[in-house]
Design a protein around this motif. Structure first.
Motif, PDB file in Angstrom:
ATOM      1  N   PRO A 108      -9.568  -8.501 -13.101  1.00  0.00           N
ATOM      2  CA  PRO A 108      -8.200  -8.013 -13.302  1.00  0.00           C
ATOM      3  C   PRO A 108      -7.289  -9.027 -13.991  1.00  0.00           C
ATOM      4  O   PRO A 108      -6.449  -8.657 -14.810  1.00  0.00           O
ATOM      5  N   SER A 155      -4.302  -4.441 -11.677  1.00  0.00           N
ATOM      6  CA  SER A 155      -4.888  -3.405 -12.543  1.00  0.00           C
ATOM      7  C   SER A 155      -3.939  -2.236 -12.766  1.00  0.00           C
ATOM      8  O   SER A 155      -4.320  -1.246 -13.410  1.00  0.00           O
ATOM      9  N   SER A 156      -2.708  -2.326 -12.283  1.00  0.00           N
ATOM     10  CA  SER A 156      -1.756  -1.233 -12.434  1.00  0.00           C
ATOM     11  C   SER A 156      -1.398  -1.010 -13.892  1.00  0.00           C
ATOM     12  O   SER A 156      -1.332  -1.940 -14.692  1.00  0.00           O
ATOM     13  N   SER A 194      -5.418  -5.620  -6.449  1.00  0.00           N
ATOM     14  CA  SER A 194      -5.436  -4.225  -6.918  1.00  0.00           C
ATOM     15  C   SER A 194      -4.249  -3.927  -7.824  1.00  0.00           C
ATOM     16  O   SER A 194      -4.375  -3.187  -8.811  1.00  0.00           O
ATOM     17  N   ARG A 211      -6.046  -8.967  -1.283  1.00  0.00           N
ATOM     18  CA  ARG A 211      -6.754  -7.808  -1.847  1.00  0.00           C
ATOM     19  C   ARG A 211      -5.797  -6.760  -2.423  1.00  0.00           C
ATOM     20  O   ARG A 211      -6.018  -6.284  -3.554  1.00  0.00           O
ATOM     21  N   PRO A 212      -4.744  -6.358  -1.721  1.00  0.00           N
ATOM     22  CA  PRO A 212      -3.837  -5.389  -2.349  1.00  0.00           C
ATOM     23  C   PRO A 212      -3.118  -5.943  -3.575  1.00  0.00           C
ATOM     24  O   PRO A 212      -2.862  -5.204  -4.532  1.00  0.00           O
ATOM     25  N   ASP A 224       0.815  -1.224   0.000  1.00  0.00           N
ATOM     26  CA  ASP A 224       0.000   0.000   0.000  1.00  0.00           C
ATOM     27  C   ASP A 224       0.840   1.262   0.000  1.00  0.00           C
ATOM     28  O   ASP A 224       0.327   2.365   0.207  1.00  0.00           O
TER      29      ASP A 224
END
Length: 353
Positions: free
Chosen positions: A148, A113-114, A110, A106-107, A71
């Motif tokens: 994703p 999708s970077s 995420s 979860r991170p 994060d």
């Protein structure tokens, strides 16, 4: 969700409750953890620290710190954390549960999708390695990983695409995910990887498609995406090392009429007959099973197979093949030798090819 069951077929008093192939276990070895280079960006100090902590009582502290770094506002810190978590999950199976319990999934989802290709690649590959633990698959899916991963199949690096295909395969091993993966747009992208990827990409795509296409709607999606052309081409190329894998995928598809028609339109009959002539014992068994399925309710397709010269190699197979291949060859020979007179109505009912 309707998962296809084994085909039930009766002919001349003989019952066949399974037109599938005896064993696909060696043709489809499961996707393993990533096979890309280790520590491409890590400093030598970081390498030593990671390897030391991965095998010590300090590993829990390291994992918590790495999850926190996911994060970070720094892309470089995120890359390094995702890379190290990916490698911890790759090299020590017990770390897969520890990393998931530390809240990494979860991170990492995420990060897939970077817009940074290597951050995305490390996120995809970390998720793949975590998915090798069956306990993690449900959490990965429920954390929204499917879309994703499909996006990575479309836009990622070659490694990201291959590892996304493997991760989707792992998630598809839960029956409830197969329809969701199909409806997310994965099938055309996997077909594209099968056609245009390198050897590993083709292998990973075929394995994922084989799993996903046990669901009828995914079979139709695959056919509509043009899967028969690359399958026929790979089966025709004995040097591709993809004959078995491609034939197994074809064998699960041809239970739907659209696939039978597409197979014929793409020139699949001559390729299947050639396999029966010169293929390995397993390849011959797959090929005769496919031909039996396309011929069982089509007089037109039977005529095409017979004209291709299939009967002599089928006779040879009925005498020297595996027990299952012998049985299927004998049944197909009987079908092909049936008189075709008086079947004009049946011929007209067949799909035009």
């Amino acid at each position: 969700m309707a998962t296809e069951s084994a085909v039930n077929y009766t002919y001349m008093g003989r019952s066949f409750n399974d037109l599938s192939i005896n064993d696909d276990s060696t043709a489809f070895s499961d996707c393993n953890s990533d096979r890309s280079g280790e520590f491409p960006t890590a400093s030598s100090q970081s390498r030593r620290l990671l390897l030391a902590c991965a095998n010590s009582e300090n590993s829990d502290d390291l994992i918590r710190q790495l999850v926190s770094d996911l994060d970070s506002c720094s892309i470089e810190e995120q890359k390094q954390a995702a890379l190290e978590l990916r490698l911890l999950a790759k090299n020590k199976p017990e770390n897969r549960i520890k990393i998931a319990k530390a809240g990494a999934i979860r991170p990492l989802v995420s990060l897939i999708s970077s817009s940074d290709p290597y951050l995305q690649e490390n996120g995809v590959t970390a998720i793949l390695n975590l998915s090798l633990c069956d306990e993690n698959k449900e959490l990965i899916a429920s954390s929204g990983a499917i879309k994703p991963l499909v996006r990575a199949l479309r836009t990622g690096t070659a490694t990201a695409k291959e590892n996304a295909a493997c991760a989707l395969l792992r998630l598809s091993q839960m029956e409830e995910n197969k329809v969701a993966i199909g409806r997310s747009g994965a099938i055309p992208l996997l077909v594209n990887l099968l056609e245009n990827g390198g050897f590993r990409g083709k292998k990973d795509a075929s394995t994922a498609l084989y799993s996903l296409c046990t669901v009828k709607e995914n079979k139709i999606r695959a056919v509509e995406a043009g899967i028969m052309r690359p399958l026929v081409e790979l089966m025709a190329d004995f040097g591709s090392n993809m004959v078995d894998k491609s034939a197994f995928v074809m064998s699960v598809l041809v239970s739907v009429p659209e696939a039978k028609t597409a197979l014929v339109e793409e020139g699949g009959i001559p390729v299947l007959v050639e396999i029966i002539e010169v293929g390995s014992q397993r390849q011959k068994e797959i090929a005769v099973a496919i031909l039996l399925q396309i011929c069982e309710d089509s007089v037109l397709f039977r005529a095409m197979v017979a004209r291709e010269g299939a009967i002599p190699p089928l006779v040879a197979l009925s005498q020297s093949g595996t027990n299952r291949a012998k049985q299927k060859a004998e049944t197909l020979i009987e079908l092909l030798r049936q008189p075709r007179s008086g079947n004009a109505a049946a011929m007209r009912s067949d799909v035009s090819v």
